[in-house]
Motif scaffolding. Sequence first.
Motif, PDB file in Angstrom:
ATOM      1  N   TYR A   5      55.941  45.721  47.454  1.00  0.00           N
ATOM      2  CA  TYR A   5      55.410  44.245  46.850  1.00  0.00           C
ATOM      3  C   TYR A   5      56.530  43.833  46.475  1.00  0.00           C
ATOM      4  N   LEU A  32      54.702  38.372  48.056  1.00  0.00           N
ATOM      5  CA  LEU A  32      53.905  37.585  47.023  1.00  0.00           C
ATOM      6  C   LEU A  32      54.282  36.396  46.744  1.00  0.00           C
ATOM      7  N   ARG A  36      51.877  30.551  43.803  1.00  0.00           N
ATOM      8  CA  ARG A  36      50.426  30.934  44.000  1.00  0.00           C
ATOM      9  C   ARG A  36      49.662  31.430  42.881  1.00  0.00           C
ATOM     10  N   GLY A  37      50.407  32.204  42.035  1.00  0.00           N
ATOM     11  CA  GLY A  37      50.133  32.898  41.001  1.00  0.00           C
ATOM     12  C   GLY A  37      49.380  34.400  41.470  1.00  0.00           C
ATOM     13  N   ASP A  38      50.089  34.861  42.502  1.00  0.00           N
ATOM     14  CA  ASP A  38      49.777  36.297  43.043  1.00  0.00           C
ATOM     15  C   ASP A  38      50.039  37.322  41.900  1.00  0.00           C
ATOM     16  N   LYS A  40      49.269  37.350  38.962  1.00  0.00           N
ATOM     17  CA  LYS A  40      48.766  37.255  37.986  1.00  0.00           C
ATOM     18  C   LYS A  40      47.033  37.746  38.452  1.00  0.00           C
ATOM     19  N   GLN A  41      47.020  38.021  39.581  1.00  0.00           N
ATOM     20  CA  GLN A  41      45.600  38.385  40.019  1.00  0.00           C
ATOM     21  C   GLN A  41      45.121  39.751  39.725  1.00  0.00           C
ATOM     22  N   PRO A  42      44.002  39.820  39.503  1.00  0.00           N
ATOM     23  CA  PRO A  42      43.507  41.213  39.041  1.00  0.00           C
ATOM     24  C   PRO A  42      43.958  42.547  39.996  1.00  0.00           C
ATOM     25  N   GLU A  43      43.929  42.017  41.429  1.00  0.00           N
ATOM     26  CA  GLU A  43      44.070  42.983  42.464  1.00  0.00           C
ATOM     27  C   GLU A  43      45.395  43.720  42.329  1.00  0.00           C
ATOM     28  N   PHE A  44      46.488  42.539  41.992  1.00  0.00           N
ATOM     29  CA  PHE A  44      47.990  42.956  41.714  1.00  0.00           C
ATOM     30  C   PHE A  44      48.098  43.845  40.309  1.00  0.00           C
ATOM     31  N   ARG A  46      46.050  45.547  38.825  1.00  0.00           N
ATOM     32  CA  ARG A  46      45.682  46.928  38.693  1.00  0.00           C
ATOM     33  C   ARG A  46      46.734  48.068  39.248  1.00  0.00           C
ATOM     34  N   GLY A  51      52.936  43.350  35.619  1.00  0.00           N
ATOM     35  CA  GLY A  51      52.869  42.117  36.040  1.00  0.00           C
ATOM     36  C   GLY A  51      54.046  41.554  36.856  1.00  0.00           C
TER      37      GLY A  51
END
Length: 217
Positions: A5, A32, A36-38, A40-44, A46, A51
Amino acid sequence: MLKLYDTLRSGNAWKVRLLASLLGIPLERQTLSIDRGDLKQPEFLRIAPMGHVPVLQLPDGNHLAESLAILHYLAQGSDWWPQDTLAQAQVLSWMSFEQDRHMKPLAQLRLHLALHGHGNPDSEPFVGHAAAARAALQVLDSQLERQGARGWVATLAKPSIADVALYPYTRMAPMGGIGLQPYPAIRAWLERIESLPGYQSLFPGQPERNLSTAELA
């Protein structure tokens, strides 16, 4: 297969992709977007509680964060991680230097002056960042001069992951207004790295874009 990633212009992720390419290790890449805020997304979050990228997904499903940890993981059993204990410690010493004194000012200059395109290079904090960057590059140049024309940063006969760690932000220093002309040993070292079999540029197959800010497909 290992999955990485990253983001499009991450210097830290470039370290990982560069080493993997030099080792002939294939990577599946998932790029990523910070905008786009990728990240900060919960799936990332995790898989990456810190972060940020890079994050390496291992075949067993575990995830490994932080570029230097990933370099160490990938280099095990290869010539990029020396067997001698003292040499290992010297590699770690220069990797610590890269994180503490080298990368920070160079990354800040590149981020704000080139990628974001705002900030006055003649004002603080950029004057301070520039002074710190030049001081770090002088340390690196002096070390490479001591190592000789065929030596590497932490080791003599073969390059190590210290060279990989120090390469990206040194190569991209001009983006932040830090020219490399005053550092002849660094310039020769960059050429040696770029001549290694498997070398990969920031944009694979497009080395002319290493210093580019253009948004191209």
